[in-house]
Write an enzyme that holds these catalytic residues in place. Structure first.
Site, PDB file in Angstrom:
ATOM      1  CG  PHE A 131      -1.821   1.229   1.258  1.00 48.92           C
ATOM      2  CD1 PHE A 131      -2.870   1.351   0.352  1.00 48.92           C
ATOM      3  CD2 PHE A 131      -1.611   2.235   2.178  1.00 48.92           C
ATOM      4  CE1 PHE A 131      -3.701   2.467   0.377  1.00 48.92           C
ATOM      5  CE2 PHE A 131      -2.436   3.358   2.213  1.00 48.92           C
ATOM      6  CZ  PHE A 131      -3.486   3.475   1.315  1.00 48.92           C
ATOM      7  CE1 TYR A 159       2.986   7.148   3.872  1.00 43.02           C
ATOM      8  CE2 TYR A 159       2.517   4.796   3.783  1.00 43.02           C
ATOM      9  CZ  TYR A 159       3.265   5.851   4.269  1.00 43.02           C
ATOM     10  OH  TYR A 159       4.300   5.622   5.131  1.00 43.02           O
ATOM     11  N   GLY A 160       2.596   7.824  -0.414  1.00 45.17           N
ATOM     12  CA  GLY A 160       3.444   8.994  -0.636  1.00 45.17           C
ATOM     13  C   GLY A 160       4.243   8.824  -1.908  1.00 45.17           C
ATOM     14  CB  SER A 161       7.863   9.127  -2.646  1.00 49.80           C
ATOM     15  OG  SER A 161       8.385   8.168  -1.747  1.00 49.80           O
ATOM     16  CD  GLU A 178       9.621   3.847   1.908  1.00 49.69           C
ATOM     17  OE1 GLU A 178       9.587   4.633   2.873  1.00 49.69           O
ATOM     18  OE2 GLU A 178       9.444   4.232   0.738  1.00 49.69           O
TER      19      GLU A 178
END
Length: 230
Positions: free
Chosen positions: A61, A63-65, A138
């Protein structure tokens, strides 16, 4: 059919696979900053994979980059919603798009609310290799924790891996005034570029996908109204 990565995504992917680049990153962090070791990355990856069938595709999932520069080989994507978490600029950034002299802010999922984003599907046969690249991106910094969540796509639940804020980390910040968040977004800059470019790219992707995020729109108004806005 695998999704074709653009030049920017291929460049980031190459960096994340380059041991020399990663060694340089680790040697250049500011004094007092502790990163997860390679062994710790491997351990958290193994723990995550144990919770998923070996022969099944894995969903991530974004949601940003990861929405606009995934740098992952994936075989499909769809708009999805995750409940219990919301998109938040709650991590002070000292690497990449920020630095000790010009810190920025980065996105994470934080508790409460819901979040619409992109579900990336990674084929089972290359899931471990792709997640290892994702983990380097990440999980190295310690600011995120990997977590399995339920993503909803057209009313159907899909187990997915995502990255939530490590609330115990020194760089976790909650409840910043909009003016302070706007200042950091406008001024943050590091070796990967500016925090403002990261913010703008995320907002543009959300609009392209037709995703409404009221928090992001409120922050956009503060960013554009801040004296540091260009």
């Amino acid at each position: 059919m695998a999704t074709v990565l653009d030049a920017t995504a291929r460049e980031l992917r190459a960096r994340l696979r380059d041991e020399r680049f990663l060694a340089t990153v680790r040697s250049s962090v500011p004094a007092g900053v502790t990163l997860r070791s390679a062994a710790a990355l491997e351990e958290t990856l193994e723990q995550t994979l144990l919770q998923h069938p070996v022969d099944a595709d894995i969903h991530v999932f974004a949601y940003g980059s990861l929405m606009w520069n995934p740098a992952l080989e994936h075989v499909g994507q769809a708009t999805a919603t995750v409940h219990g978490w919301h998109r938040s600029f709650c991590l002070r950034n000292l690497f990449g798009r920020g630095g000790p002299a010009r810190p920025g802010l980065m996105l994470a999922l934080d508790r409460g609310g819901s979040c619409k984003g992109v579900l990336l599907r990674i084929a089972a046969h290359c899931a471990r290799e792709e997640l290892a690249i994702l983990w380097r991106r990440e999980m190295t910094w310690g600011t995120y924790d990997a977590r399995w969540v339920t993503a909803w796509v057209d009313g159907a639940p899909v187990p997915a891996v995502t990255f939530v804020a490590n609330r115990g980390h020194v760089r976790y910040v909650k409840g910043l005034p909009a003016s302070e968040a706007a200042r950091l977004i406008n001024s943050g800059e590091g070796n990967l570029g500016t925090c403002r470019a990261y913010f703008d790219a995320t907002l543009a992707k959300l609009r392209e996908l037709g995703i409404e995020d009221h928090r992001m729109e409120q922050l956009r108004r503060a960013v554009c109204a801040h004296p540091g806005c260009e």
